[in-house]
Design a protein around this motif. Sequence first.
Motif, mmCIF file in Angstrom:
data_model
loop_
_atom_site.group_PDB
_atom_site.id
_atom_site.type_symbol
_atom_site.label_atom_id
_atom_site.label_comp_id
_atom_site.label_asym_id
_atom_site.label_seq_id
_atom_site.Cartn_x
_atom_site.Cartn_y
_atom_site.Cartn_z
ATOM 1 N N GLY A 239 4.619 9.454 -7.856
ATOM 2 C CA GLY A 239 5.586 9.535 -8.950
ATOM 3 C C GLY A 239 4.906 9.746 -10.301
ATOM 4 N N ALA A 240 3.774 9.056 -10.495
ATOM 5 C CA ALA A 240 3.018 9.225 -11.745
ATOM 6 C C ALA A 240 2.489 10.648 -11.861
ATOM 7 C CB ALA A 240 1.869 8.221 -11.801
ATOM 8 N N SER B 210 6.721 22.097 -12.518
ATOM 9 C CA SER B 210 8.150 21.863 -12.264
ATOM 10 C C SER B 210 8.383 20.635 -11.404
ATOM 11 C CB SER B 210 8.767 23.084 -11.576
ATOM 12 O OG SER B 210 8.697 24.210 -12.424
ATOM 13 N N GLY B 211 7.308 19.996 -10.932
ATOM 14 C CA GLY B 211 7.433 18.783 -10.127
ATOM 15 C C GLY B 211 7.500 19.018 -8.638
ATOM 16 N N ALA C 74 0.834 -1.203 0.000
ATOM 17 C CA ALA C 74 0.000 0.000 0.000
ATOM 18 C C ALA C 74 0.872 1.257 0.000
ATOM 19 C CB ALA C 74 -0.938 0.010 1.201
ATOM 20 N N ALA C 75 1.906 1.276 0.831
ATOM 21 C CA ALA C 75 2.803 2.440 0.878
ATOM 22 C C ALA C 75 3.524 2.611 -0.457
ATOM 23 C CB ALA C 75 3.812 2.288 2.014
ATOM 24 N N ASN C 76 3.982 1.516 -1.033
ATOM 25 C CA ASN C 76 4.679 1.596 -2.322
ATOM 26 C C ASN C 76 3.732 2.025 -3.443
ATOM 27 O OD1 ASN C 76 7.099 0.882 -1.144
ATOM 28 N ND2 ASN C 76 6.941 -1.266 -1.699
ATOM 29 N N SER C 77 2.471 1.605 -3.377
ATOM 30 C CA SER C 77 1.488 2.022 -4.379
ATOM 31 C C SER C 77 1.244 3.526 -4.301
ATOM 32 C CB SER C 77 0.167 1.282 -4.186
ATOM 33 O OG SER C 77 0.316 -0.069 -4.485
ATOM 34 N N LYS D 139 9.026 19.065 -0.304
ATOM 35 C CA LYS D 139 8.635 20.220 -1.121
ATOM 36 C C LYS D 139 9.139 20.086 -2.552
ATOM 37 C CE LYS D 139 8.761 23.491 2.710
ATOM 38 N NZ LYS D 139 9.393 24.700 3.247
ATOM 39 N N THR D 140 10.255 19.394 -2.703
ATOM 40 C CA THR D 140 10.846 19.203 -4.030
ATOM 41 C C THR D 140 10.054 18.198 -4.874
ATOM 42 O OG1 THR D 140 12.280 17.459 -3.192
ATOM 43 C CG2 THR D 140 13.166 19.704 -3.196
ATOM 44 N N GLY D 141 9.090 17.520 -4.259
ATOM 45 C CA GLY D 141 8.291 16.529 -4.970
ATOM 46 C C GLY D 141 8.777 15.115 -4.782
ATOM 47 N N ARG D 142 9.930 14.940 -4.177
ATOM 48 C CA ARG D 142 10.462 13.602 -3.940
ATOM 49 C C ARG D 142 9.634 12.912 -2.864
ATOM 50 N NH1 ARG D 142 13.959 11.848 -0.018
ATOM 51 N NH2 ARG D 142 14.945 9.871 -0.464
ATOM 52 N N ALA D 143 9.260 11.660 -3.122
ATOM 53 C CA ALA D 143 8.470 10.892 -2.150
ATOM 54 C C ALA D 143 9.243 9.646 -1.735
ATOM 55 C CB ALA D 143 7.133 10.499 -2.753
ATOM 56 N N ARG D 144 9.103 9.288 -0.467
ATOM 57 C CA ARG D 144 9.742 8.069 0.032
ATOM 58 C C ARG D 144 8.841 7.421 1.059
ATOM 59 N NH1 ARG D 144 12.641 8.543 5.203
ATOM 60 N NH2 ARG D 144 12.411 10.681 5.963
ATOM 61 N N ALA D 145 8.891 6.102 1.121
ATOM 62 C CA ALA D 145 8.165 5.346 2.149
ATOM 63 C C ALA D 145 9.179 4.889 3.179
ATOM 64 C CB ALA D 145 7.448 4.152 1.534
#
Length: 191
Positions: free
Chosen positions: A56-57, A132-133, A47-50, A170-176
């Motif tokens: 990301g999409a 800009s992402g 679920a977290a990875n989804s 804030k940069t748009g980078r996501a991590r679980a």
Amino acid sequence: MKSSCHYRSTGFTLIELMVTIAIAATLLMIGAPSFVAFQRNSELTSAANSFVAALGAARGEAMKRGRQAVVVPRADNNWAAGWTVFVDTDNDQQFDGSDILLVQQGALPSYFTATGQGTAQNSPAYVMFNPSGYTQTSGAVFQSATLKIERNDLSGTEKTQQTRIVVIAKTGRARACQPATDTTCTTSATE
């Protein structure tokens, strides 16, 4: 010369069969709870990875199309009901007929809860990426957000072990991440 052949019947006796079944039942009773915990932990990670993949999409489409892309809960502010990812052509942070659908995630299992922080907690809740992402609010302010997915059928240390937090910088980078093993993994994290 006569040959005498004696055939002996082979197989299990009833007592041997009952002892085998009792041992198998005992092993199954010991192993079943571990299997359920393993399965639910796997579903939690999935679920977290989804959610990270959905983010990301959205970010990729925002940059590719030069438009805002948004991730919103499918029902009210309930992230556990699933989420929708779309290109927001009318800039209202709500999925409607004029928007471009990218991804829809179904509801999480009933033993999970999902709660947001930042814009993921707003009413209505959303995570928005600009062309800009970067993540931003509807007022064009750059803001980080988090989503905590946890088991609601556990408590204490077990619950902490069965919790994942998705941090959107804030940069748009996501991590679980898992708060039980990562000290930087909190609902107030910004990166």
